[in-house]
Design a protein around this motif. Structure first.
Motif, PDB file in Angstrom:
ATOM      1  N   TYR A 186     -19.226  35.312  22.147  1.00 10.75           N
ATOM      2  CA  TYR A 186     -18.273  34.213  22.077  1.00 10.75           C
ATOM      3  C   TYR A 186     -18.879  32.909  22.590  1.00 10.75           C
ATOM      4  CZ  TYR A 186     -14.260  37.031  20.715  1.00 10.75           C
ATOM      5  OH  TYR A 186     -13.381  37.829  20.024  1.00 10.75           O
ATOM      6  N   LEU A 187     -19.814  32.990  23.494  1.00 11.50           N
ATOM      7  CA  LEU A 187     -20.452  31.779  24.016  1.00 11.50           C
ATOM      8  C   LEU A 187     -21.361  31.139  22.979  1.00 11.50           C
ATOM      9  CD1 LEU A 187     -21.046  29.877  26.419  1.00 11.50           C
ATOM     10  CD2 LEU A 187     -22.851  31.462  27.086  1.00 11.50           C
ATOM     11  N   THR A 188     -22.166  31.941  22.310  1.00 16.50           N
ATOM     12  CA  THR A 188     -23.146  31.390  21.368  1.00 16.50           C
ATOM     13  C   THR A 188     -22.595  31.274  19.956  1.00 16.50           C
ATOM     14  OG1 THR A 188     -24.044  33.597  20.946  1.00 16.50           O
ATOM     15  CG2 THR A 188     -25.090  32.293  22.675  1.00 16.50           C
ATOM     16  N   GLY A 189     -21.561  32.018  19.640  1.00 16.57           N
ATOM     17  CA  GLY A 189     -21.045  32.025  18.279  1.00 16.57           C
ATOM     18  C   GLY A 189     -21.842  33.008  17.441  1.00 16.57           C
ATOM     19  N   LEU A 190     -21.250  33.495  16.391  1.00 16.15           N
ATOM     20  CA  LEU A 190     -21.897  34.482  15.534  1.00 16.15           C
ATOM     21  C   LEU A 190     -21.657  34.091  14.092  1.00 16.15           C
ATOM     22  CD1 LEU A 190     -23.336  37.251  15.275  1.00 16.15           C
ATOM     23  CD2 LEU A 190     -21.078  38.277  15.203  1.00 16.15           C
ATOM     24  N   GLU A 191     -22.738  33.875  13.354  1.00 12.88           N
ATOM     25  CA  GLU A 191     -22.695  33.482  11.953  1.00 12.88           C
ATOM     26  C   GLU A 191     -21.765  32.298  11.775  1.00 12.88           C
ATOM     27  OE1 GLU A 191     -21.886  36.989   9.680  1.00 12.88           O
ATOM     28  OE2 GLU A 191     -23.789  37.900  10.243  1.00 12.88           O
ATOM     29  N   GLU A 192     -20.699  32.456  10.973  1.00 14.94           N
ATOM     30  CA  GLU A 192     -19.812  31.320  10.731  1.00 14.94           C
ATOM     31  C   GLU A 192     -18.831  31.084  11.867  1.00 14.94           C
ATOM     32  OE1 GLU A 192     -17.753  34.914   9.240  1.00 14.94           O
ATOM     33  OE2 GLU A 192     -19.742  34.126   8.875  1.00 14.94           O
ATOM     34  N   ALA A 206     -18.568  28.787  18.668  1.00 16.17           N
ATOM     35  CA  ALA A 206     -18.381  29.197  20.056  1.00 16.17           C
ATOM     36  C   ALA A 206     -16.900  29.089  20.435  1.00 16.17           C
ATOM     37  CB  ALA A 206     -19.218  28.319  20.972  1.00 16.17           C
ATOM     38  N   ASP A 207     -16.439  30.068  21.192  1.00 17.72           N
ATOM     39  CA  ASP A 207     -15.075  30.069  21.722  1.00 17.72           C
ATOM     40  C   ASP A 207     -15.212  30.195  23.236  1.00 17.72           C
ATOM     41  OD1 ASP A 207     -12.461  30.410  22.452  1.00 17.72           O
ATOM     42  OD2 ASP A 207     -12.019  31.960  20.961  1.00 17.72           O
ATOM     43  N   TYR A 208     -15.174  29.040  23.928  1.00 17.43           N
ATOM     44  CA  TYR A 208     -15.454  29.021  25.357  1.00 17.43           C
ATOM     45  C   TYR A 208     -14.372  29.711  26.179  1.00 17.43           C
ATOM     46  CZ  TYR A 208     -19.059  25.762  23.981  1.00 17.43           C
ATOM     47  OH  TYR A 208     -20.146  25.195  23.384  1.00 17.43           O
ATOM     48  N   ASN A 209     -13.142  29.698  25.705  1.00 15.16           N
ATOM     49  CA  ASN A 209     -12.078  30.376  26.441  1.00 15.16           C
ATOM     50  C   ASN A 209     -12.304  31.882  26.472  1.00 15.16           C
ATOM     51  OD1 ASN A 209     -10.688  27.994  26.998  1.00 15.16           O
ATOM     52  ND2 ASN A 209      -9.580  28.088  25.075  1.00 15.16           N
ATOM     53  N   GLU A 210     -12.590  32.470  25.298  1.00 16.36           N
ATOM     54  CA  GLU A 210     -12.861  33.903  25.240  1.00 16.36           C
ATOM     55  C   GLU A 210     -14.148  34.249  25.971  1.00 16.36           C
ATOM     56  OE1 GLU A 210     -11.243  36.725  23.886  1.00 16.36           O
ATOM     57  OE2 GLU A 210      -9.564  35.345  23.971  1.00 16.36           O
ATOM     58  N   ALA A 211     -15.159  33.404  25.831  1.00 13.65           N
ATOM     59  CA  ALA A 211     -16.423  33.649  26.530  1.00 13.65           C
ATOM     60  C   ALA A 211     -16.206  33.660  28.034  1.00 13.65           C
ATOM     61  CB  ALA A 211     -17.447  32.583  26.154  1.00 13.65           C
ATOM     62  N   ALA A 259     -20.468  28.767  30.010  1.00 16.53           N
ATOM     63  CA  ALA A 259     -19.165  28.803  29.347  1.00 16.53           C
ATOM     64  C   ALA A 259     -18.207  27.799  29.977  1.00 16.53           C
ATOM     65  CB  ALA A 259     -18.581  30.210  29.412  1.00 16.53           C
ATOM     66  N   GLU A 260     -18.228  27.694  31.299  1.00 20.93           N
ATOM     67  CA  GLU A 260     -17.354  26.731  31.977  1.00 20.93           C
ATOM     68  C   GLU A 260     -17.752  25.301  31.624  1.00 20.93           C
ATOM     69  OE1 GLU A 260     -17.868  28.019  35.984  1.00 20.93           O
ATOM     70  OE2 GLU A 260     -16.256  29.516  35.854  1.00 20.93           O
ATOM     71  N   ALA A 261     -19.067  25.045  31.552  1.00 23.55           N
ATOM     72  CA  ALA A 261     -19.526  23.714  31.170  1.00 23.55           C
ATOM     73  C   ALA A 261     -19.136  23.398  29.727  1.00 23.55           C
ATOM     74  CB  ALA A 261     -21.039  23.609  31.347  1.00 23.55           C
ATOM     75  N   GLY A 262     -19.283  24.364  28.840  1.00 21.12           N
ATOM     76  CA  GLY A 262     -18.889  24.161  27.449  1.00 21.12           C
ATOM     77  C   GLY A 262     -17.397  23.915  27.313  1.00 21.12           C
TER      78      GLY A 262
END
Length: 199
Positions: A118-124, A127-132, A154-157
């Motif tokens: 969730y931090l880096t994102g996957l394919e399309e 990133a979802d910082y809340n879930e990360a 994640a907190e910074a993002g």
């Protein structure tokens, strides 16, 4: 007489060659990696069943799914297999589903991996910082040091994303709503003064 028969035979050969070079309208030339060939327009060359690969070429999927449903470590393993395409056709959606299942049942590796995804994102998926932050904080509280380091990112993002949303809201409020330039006012002249009334 011999000349006329030779001339006629040459004409027949020339006409035959001309007809051979112009195929009938029901025939098309098809070229692929094996070469070019004439083929009827009605011929079917695409087999849709051969184009779809077998998702489970070794037939292990039912046993892996049964193990994944029984044990969260098996669910994490199945998620990683889908992620890498290890013995199964690669499928990111299935990978996240099985990893999430393992993480919800308390598997530390799955919680950390899911937070990283969730931090880096996957394919399309971006990133979802809340879930990360959610999954990395759970993994970090259980003693995963790498998850603690990723939690800071994640907190910074999330802070950057919140700052961007705040700036966007400010821009919409300030620049798109009418303020002083569209307020109605009345003015009148008095000796030496000009009065304005806004409302």
């Amino acid at each position: 007489m011999v000349r006329i028969s030779v001339l006629l035979s040459v004409c027949v050969l020339v006409l035959g060659a001309c007809e051979a070079s112009n195929p009938s309208p029901d025939v098309v030339e098809v070229c692929d990696s094996s070469g070019c060939r004439l083929q009827s327009k009605d011929a079917i060359t695409y087999d849709p069943n051969s184009a779809v690969p077998d998702p489970d070429p070794e037939g292990r999927l039912p046993a892996l799914e049964a193990q994944a449903e029984a044990d969260p470590r098996g669910a994490y393993d199945l998620g990683m297999r889908y992620m890498r395409g290890d013995g199964l056709r690669q499928n990111s959606y299935e990978a996240i589903q099985w990893m999430r299942d393992a993480a919800e049942r308390g598997n530390l590796k799955a919680q950390s991996a899911l937070g990283r995804l969730y931090l880096t994102g996957l394919e399309e998926m971006g990133a979802d910082y809340n879930e990360a932050q959610r999954w990395l904080s759970i993994a970090s509280s259980r003693g995963d040091r790498e998850a603690g380091e990723l939690l800071k990112k994640a907190e910074a993002g999330r802070a950057n994303e919140q700052y961007y949303q705040d700036q966007l809201r400010y821009w919409r409020d300030y620049y798109t709503r009418p303020y002083w330039y569209s307020s109605r006012y009345y003015g009148y002249w008095a000796p030496g003064y000009r009065y304005y009334y806004w409302y």
